[in-house]
Scaffold this active site. Structure first.
Site, mmCIF file in Angstrom:
data_model
loop_
_atom_site.group_PDB
_atom_site.id
_atom_site.type_symbol
_atom_site.label_atom_id
_atom_site.label_comp_id
_atom_site.label_asym_id
_atom_site.label_seq_id
_atom_site.Cartn_x
_atom_site.Cartn_y
_atom_site.Cartn_z
ATOM 1 N N GLU A 79 0.843 -1.192 0.000
ATOM 2 C CA GLU A 79 0.000 0.000 0.000
ATOM 3 C C GLU A 79 0.880 1.244 0.000
ATOM 4 O O GLU A 79 0.404 2.345 0.279
ATOM 5 C CB GLU A 79 -0.963 -0.003 1.180
ATOM 6 C CG GLU A 79 -0.342 -0.134 2.549
ATOM 7 C CD GLU A 79 -1.378 -0.220 3.653
ATOM 8 O OE1 GLU A 79 -1.900 0.850 4.037
ATOM 9 O OE2 GLU A 79 -1.670 -1.335 4.119
ATOM 10 N N CYS A 111 -3.449 -3.822 4.207
ATOM 11 C CA CYS A 111 -2.467 -4.805 4.686
ATOM 12 C C CYS A 111 -2.750 -6.229 4.211
ATOM 13 O O CYS A 111 -2.029 -7.156 4.575
ATOM 14 C CB CYS A 111 -2.423 -4.776 6.210
ATOM 15 S SG CYS A 111 -1.993 -3.163 6.884
ATOM 16 N N HIS A 233 -1.989 -10.873 11.573
ATOM 17 C CA HIS A 233 -1.513 -9.569 11.128
ATOM 18 C C HIS A 233 -1.332 -8.713 12.372
ATOM 19 O O HIS A 233 -2.233 -8.598 13.202
ATOM 20 C CB HIS A 233 -2.549 -8.943 10.186
ATOM 21 C CG HIS A 233 -2.330 -7.483 9.954
ATOM 22 N ND1 HIS A 233 -1.144 -6.982 9.453
ATOM 23 C CD2 HIS A 233 -3.139 -6.409 10.177
ATOM 24 C CE1 HIS A 233 -1.243 -5.664 9.359
ATOM 25 N NE2 HIS A 233 -2.436 -5.294 9.796
#
Length: 387
Positions: A79, A111, A233
């Protein structure tokens, strides 16, 4: 035939700040960062490193001649793209001297991008078992100085080779996916720093995890007892711990302790580097693999989340002698050998930016580790060099 991760490499620049020192400078109790957020150090990304150069440095640590001849595609999740049109992957293809007859594609969904790349790569290799795919997750997390999100900055790159008969982790077929149009985090085209509603984003992350994990169990008839570890994550490591604690009541006390212990293994490196955005989940996986004592056949659950929002839960099985293929030379030692810089130095680096005009601009690399760096602009074209 199984398909999955055969190699995994990592790179981040070799300077960092202490978050205890950052807390002192910002007038915050250090425990808020060290315990409440779950971070100790944060990588500082100089202007001479961008997502392309960091990805090249991460991939360089794992590629050999056989890989170069077999790689048929680069899927680059980020990103923090360097161009609104040209894929970061095509720069990478040239820097790594890969074949010209390959696909070079950049993927973007906050993400989640590297996970999209990994699972697309699995499908491709399933149809083309003699080929490999290079999957990248590289980003620079920026929220701004003296902001609520400053403590969750960082950056770096993860590189993975996906192949048939993988050496590290065989990805199982069943996945559960969830997407909703949610404004918890975004970065308009004219901004270097993200806009985030931190409390709301945490709520969405936790809801997405519970939703996809419960649906995964329904579709597979597996339970939490069937997992050796869950990895997450980790925009900040306390986030993953919050998610894990939501489901720990599904197992007995002994298994709760085992899962918590493996979670600590999985967040060890993220605590030292900070937020990698697309690479965060896979640094968590690497940290687990490097520090765990889990045996061949253990099932690892992976939760990927990208704000905006997209989430997915899937799983993989550890392969025989997987530790022999991690190709990580004394990771803990490398993390300790980095140079700590002052908060004033970090702020100076953070505020550096490319000129807004059309003039040429040269950058010298001050990163000791890593071969590739971003050398500047000539005729508005990005220049990359190898030391």
């Amino acid at each position: 035939m199984s398909v999955g991760i055969s190699k995994i490499g990592f790179f981040a620049p070799d300077e960092y700040i202490s978050l205890a020192e950052l807390a002192e400078q910002r007038g915050v109790e250090p425990g808020k960062y060290l315990i409440g957020i779950g971070q100790e150090r944060q990588a500082v990304i100089p202007l001479s490193q961008d997502v392309v150069s960091m990805a090249a440095n991460a991939a360089k640590t794992i590629l050999d001649d056989e890989d170069r001849s077999s790689i048929d595609m680069i899927l680059f999740g980020t990103e923090t793209g360097v161009d609104n049109s040209k894929s970061a992957a095509i720069y990478l293809q040239q820097l790594l001297h890969l074949n010209s007859n390959i696909r070079t594609v950049e993927l973007k969904q906050a993400c989640y991008g590297a996970t999209a790349g990994l699972l697309l790569a699995k499908d491709y290799v399933t149809l083309h078992p003699d080929k490999k795919v290079l999957v990248i997750g590289a980003d620079i997390a920026r929220y701004g100085l003296n902001t609520a999100g400053e403590v969750t900055q960082g950056g770096g790159a993860i590189a993975m080779i996906v192949s048939a008969n993988p050496q590290i982790l065989a990805i199982e077929d069943q996945t559960v996916h969830l997407s909703e149009d949610i404004m918890d985090f975004w970065r308009p085209l004219d901004r270097r720093e993200a806009i985030v509603d931190g409390k709301y984003s945490t709520e969405v992350y936790l809801r997405f995890f519970q939703t996809v994990f419960e649906e995964y169990k329904t579709q597979t008839s597996l339970t939490l007892n069937d997992f050796g570890a869950l990895v997450f994550h980790l925009p900040f490591t306390k986030m993953g711990l919050k998610a894990l604690k939501l489901v720990l009541n599904q197992v007995d006390e002994e298994n709760q302790e085992k899962l918590l212990s493996e979670f600590e293994n999985s967040r060890r490196y993220n605590r030292q580097v900070g937020n990698l955005y697309t690479g965060s989940l896979y640094l968590s996986l690497l940290s687990l693999l490097d520090n765990t004592k889990l045996s061949e056949g253990a099932r690892i659950g992976l939760f990927s989340y990208g704000s905006g929002a997209e989430g997915e839960f899937y799983s993989g099985l550890l392969q025989k002698n997987y530790k022999n293929h991690l190709n990580i030379a004394r990771m803990t030692e490398w993390l300790e050998q980095r140079k700590k810089i002052s908060i004033a130095q970090y702020e100076e680096v953070f505020n550096q930016a490319l000129p807004k005009g059309e003039e040429d601009f040269n950058i010298k690399s001050n990163v000791k580790k890593g071969q590739f760096y971003f050398a500047g602009l000539k005729d508005q074209k990005r220049i990359y060099r190898a030391k």
